[in-house]
Design an enzyme around this catalytic site. Structure first.
Site, PDB file in Angstrom:
ATOM      1  CE  LYS A  54      -3.943   2.043   2.505  1.00 44.62           C
ATOM      2  NZ  LYS A  54      -4.880   1.921   3.640  1.00 44.62           N
ATOM      3  CB  SER A 112      -8.191   3.968   2.669  1.00 41.76           C
ATOM      4  OG  SER A 112      -7.363   3.258   3.561  1.00 41.76           O
ATOM      5  CB  SER A 121      -8.745   1.292   5.598  1.00 39.60           C
ATOM      6  OG  SER A 121      -9.382   2.537   5.510  1.00 39.60           O
TER       7      SER A 121
END
Lengths: 95, 490
Positions: free
Chosen positions: B79, B159, B183
């Site tokens: 990420k 997210s 998330s």
């Protein structure tokens, strides 16, 4: 609870975010709606309740007061928008 | 040879150690797949094929020398929230410009130390603020899953949308993600993947771009429960560089996955039966309860009376901490600077150009609730409500070992379907409590809805008891027999 245009102007300044005049009203409406939704927390009786710190009891650890790194000037400045002679170059902040 | 990219992490590690294929072959297969798919899916925002091949060759050398480690040769995605040395890291925000860290986050360093291979950086909501990945400076990724008979793009959630999309589309064996209000778990639920957020403090936050420090926690998104356990073991552990990192040993979680739930007590919190919950979610939850009963677990009803206050408390705590954390983006030391007439003008210009609309909104909420005279009424009250929420859990755990809930109130939605911020925030209603209380939570795919979209179930455990999360999730995975993959349209 209603967030006014003046509140938004003040909060924007405190947040150091430039907000144009025509955005103040829509933002005030959005924040009013979000803050209104948040207001329901007032229903909760929190008398005598400690604020949460952590789920697992832990004390902040201490470490020896010794230098653990340094001599990395190049790395520190590597992402600077502007640098010169080993210094950050910033806008004039003292008149 | 079968398509290497379709392997689970566990199967790939077995194949690597048996020398059925090399890390270079495996890595090349992923690089090819990413090249072919990423323009459409937009999961990766930085691709690092050269670095990947270099790491793969080094892994192959260690395998040949009999020095293979836990993740030796396994290609993973990261990420964009994790600082990766010499690889651009921007948390998908314009304000970080071309920021290229000169150091590595602890979590990713631990993955590389165990032999993993980095394929690139994955898309996310700007500073992890969002539930749809729409706020990314690089545009949203596409969910590999679409509604049956539809060619409309859906969100992979947020997210960690890029992480979830990449794992679901076989663009990596597994990925790092992070979870502040859901998330990791919500994107996992939206993409038929597994995602776990461990107990707060299990994984180091050093080198993770900060959003809300008392809530942020690292974790993986993976193809199976076992894969998620393998990755979580590698990511966790005490780190002196993060003062909230817990000095706890990392258990062998992989062993918990197949232990079964016989004799366990599973709590069903009645407050999670929310108004207007789709019937399919209700039915899935009932099915999950039945599966666990059939495997010998005892089901107990529990109550978490403060559940409804979790989201409003979150929308004080998270923006407040964000407004403090993101004060560092002033355009002086890194990122993009927008020159103004004076110093304040430079700050204000830099931040209004650099931050997107959702981030600006949350920074202003955070600044508002922390502004002079409001601290007690908002932040302090919200932190006290957190204590009440945690106490609810502690009381419930006197009667059970873990809780079973749906992960989300809906399947993946289309971009633009939730235009009102509060509607978007409500998507985190079942996940956010675990962040506020600091507890571990895992999402496991359990079924497809009537439109052919995956739905997840969530298991919330006691503090430091990820093992029970893995046991219950493993049992659900086995009972559900969830093997569906998205139909390849990209």
């Amino acid at each position: 609870m209603s967030v006014t245009k003046e509140d938004v102007r003040k909060v924007a300044r405190l947040s150091r975010i430039a907000v144009s005049e025509d955005r103040l009203e829509p933002l005030a409406n959005e924040l009013t709606s979000i803050m209104g939704w948040i207001e329901q927390l007032n229903e909760v009786d929190v008398d005598g309740v400690e604020p949460m710190t952590s789920v697992v009891d832990a004390t902040l650890p201490m470490r020896d007061d010794v230098v653990t790194d340094g001599n990395i000037q190049g790395q520190v400045l590597a992402n600077a928008p502007k640098s010169e002679d080993g210094f950050f170059v910033v806008p004039k902040s003292v008149e | 040879m079968t398509d290497l990219t379709k392997l689970t992490l566990a199967a790939a590690l077995d194949g690597l150690s048996a020398k059925a294929f090399s890390s270079r072959e495996l890595t090349e297969a992923f690089i090819k797949e990413i090249e072919a798919s990423n323009d459409t899916l937009n999961a990766y925002v930085v691709k690092t094929p050269e670095k990947a091949l270099e790491m793969a060759d080094a892994a192959d050398a260690r395998i040949a020398a009999g020095e293979a480690k836990a993740l030796e040769g396994a290609p993973l995605g990261v990420k964009d929230l994790y600082c990766t040395k010499d690889v651009r890291t921007t948390a998908c925000s314009n304000i970080l410009g071309e920021f290229t860290p000169t150091y590595e986050s602890t979590v990713t360093q631990q993955l590389w130390d165990r032999g993993a291979v980095m394929l690139g950086k994955l898309n996310m909501d700007e500073f992890a603020m969002g539930s749809s990945n729409e706020t990314s400076r690089f545009g949203p990724p596409a969910n590999p899953w679409r509604r049956e008979g539809s060619n409309q793009n859906l969100t992979p959630g947020g997210s960690s949308g890029g992480s979830a999309a990449a794992v679901a589309a076989d663009l990596c064996l597994g990925a790092t993600a992070s979870d502040t209000g859901g998330s990791i778990r919500q994107p996992a639920s939206f993409t038929g993947t597994v995602g776990i957020k461990p107990t707060y403090g299990r994984a180091s936050r050093y080198g993770m771009v900060a959003f809300a420090s008392s809530l942020d926690q690292a974790g993986p998104i993976a193809k199976t429960v076992e894969d998620s356990a393998i990755l979580l073991e590698a990511m966790c552990g005490h780190d002196a560089k993060d003062s909230t990192s817990l000095p706890e040993p990392v258990p062998a979680w992989r062993e918990s996955v197949k232990q079964g739930v016989k004799g366990m007590k599973i709590g069903i919190p009645k407050e999670y039966r929310v108004d207007n919950m789709p019937e399919e979610i209700e039915a899935l939850w009932a099915q999950g309860i039945k599966w666990l009963q059939e495997q010998g677990a005892e089901i107990v009803d529990v109550s978490l009376p403060h559940t409804r206050y979790a989201l409003p408390a979150y929308y004080i705590v998270a923006p407040a901490e964000a407004s403090s954390n993101l004060a560092r983006y002033d355009g002086m030391r890194y990122g993009t600077r927008v020159q103004g007439d004076n110093l304040v003008g430079t700050y204000e210009g830099t931040r209004s150009e650099g931050f997107g609309a959702e981030v600006q909104r949350r920074l202003m909420i955070g600044t508002y609730v922390l502004s002079s005279g409001y601290y007690d009424a908002y932040y302090l009250r919200a932190q006290k409500v957190r204590t009440k929420i945690l106490n609810d859990f502690i009381e419930a755990y006197e009667k059970c070992d873990a809780l079973l809930t749906p992960t989300c109130p809906s399947a993946a939605f289309a971009y633009g379907e939730k235009a009102d911020p509060v509607q978007m925030y409500l998507n985190d209603i079942f996940t956010v409590t675990a962040n506020l209380a600091g507890l571990p939570g895992i999402s496991v795919p359990a079924a497809l809805d009537s439109q052919g979209l995956p739905l997840g179930l969530q298991v919330i455990g006691k503090a430091l008891d990820e093992a029970s999360c893995f046991r219950v999730a493993g049992a659900i995975e086995e009972a559900a027999g969830f093997v569906a993959k998205p139909h390849k349209w990209w």
